[in-house]
Motif scaffolding. Sequence first.
Motif: not given
Lengths: 113, 108
Positions: B9-14, B35-43, B83-87, B99-108
């Motif tokens: 459901p959630d994934l945090i990556l460097q 799909f990738h849902q970006n921070p502006w909500g676009q699919l 963002g959030v990835y949906f199948c 699907g319920t989505g996977t929220r991905l956060q990538v940090f620098p």
Amino acid sequence: EPEVTQTPSHQVTQMGQEVILRCVPISNHLYFYWYRQILGQKVEFLVSFYNNEISEKSEIFDDQFSVERPDGSNFTLKIRSTKLEDSAMYFCASSVQPGETQYFGPGTRLLVL
Amino acid sequence: GIQVEQSPPDLILQEGANSTLRCNFSDSVNNLQWFHQNPWGQLINLFYIPSGTKQNGRLSATTVATERYSLLYISSSQTTDSGVYFCAAYYNTDKLIFGTGTRLQVFP
């Protein structure tokens, strides 16, 4: 590349008011859809439309909702008397055929106060 | 009813890390989209992949329809991948079931 467009991008309305959300599908597509996404939740199907008729609708799509293709380019979703729980992002989509890639518009964020 | 479930459901990556997102579906599907849902909500469409493997740059997807799952691979992740990835799947109808989505956060 052709894309689905939606207007307005944001709409704020008072409970009980009517709203019309507008979409321009990709020009050679024949199948049109509305989906909604309540904040923080998954995307849910509302209705599909082909040949000027509803082909399928979900249980969410009750008598308060209607769809129309008023001309050769626009596809609209009307909510007759908005409720607080109608607050959501509404997405329009289109496809050439059912079961093929659906292309989504940028969405209309609706807030009902 | 038909279920489409995603993990994690959630994934945090460097930045620079690779990841695999999974989509399980409860019945045979006709087709599947990622799909990738970006921070502006676009699919944003990523893949239309009823079966087999497709690649697009740093992203690739594999669907094994007989085993009822699909995987999305992201290599060398960037902060813009957040963002959030949906199948979403089709089941003999013309609607997509998300699907319920996977929220991905990538940090620098």
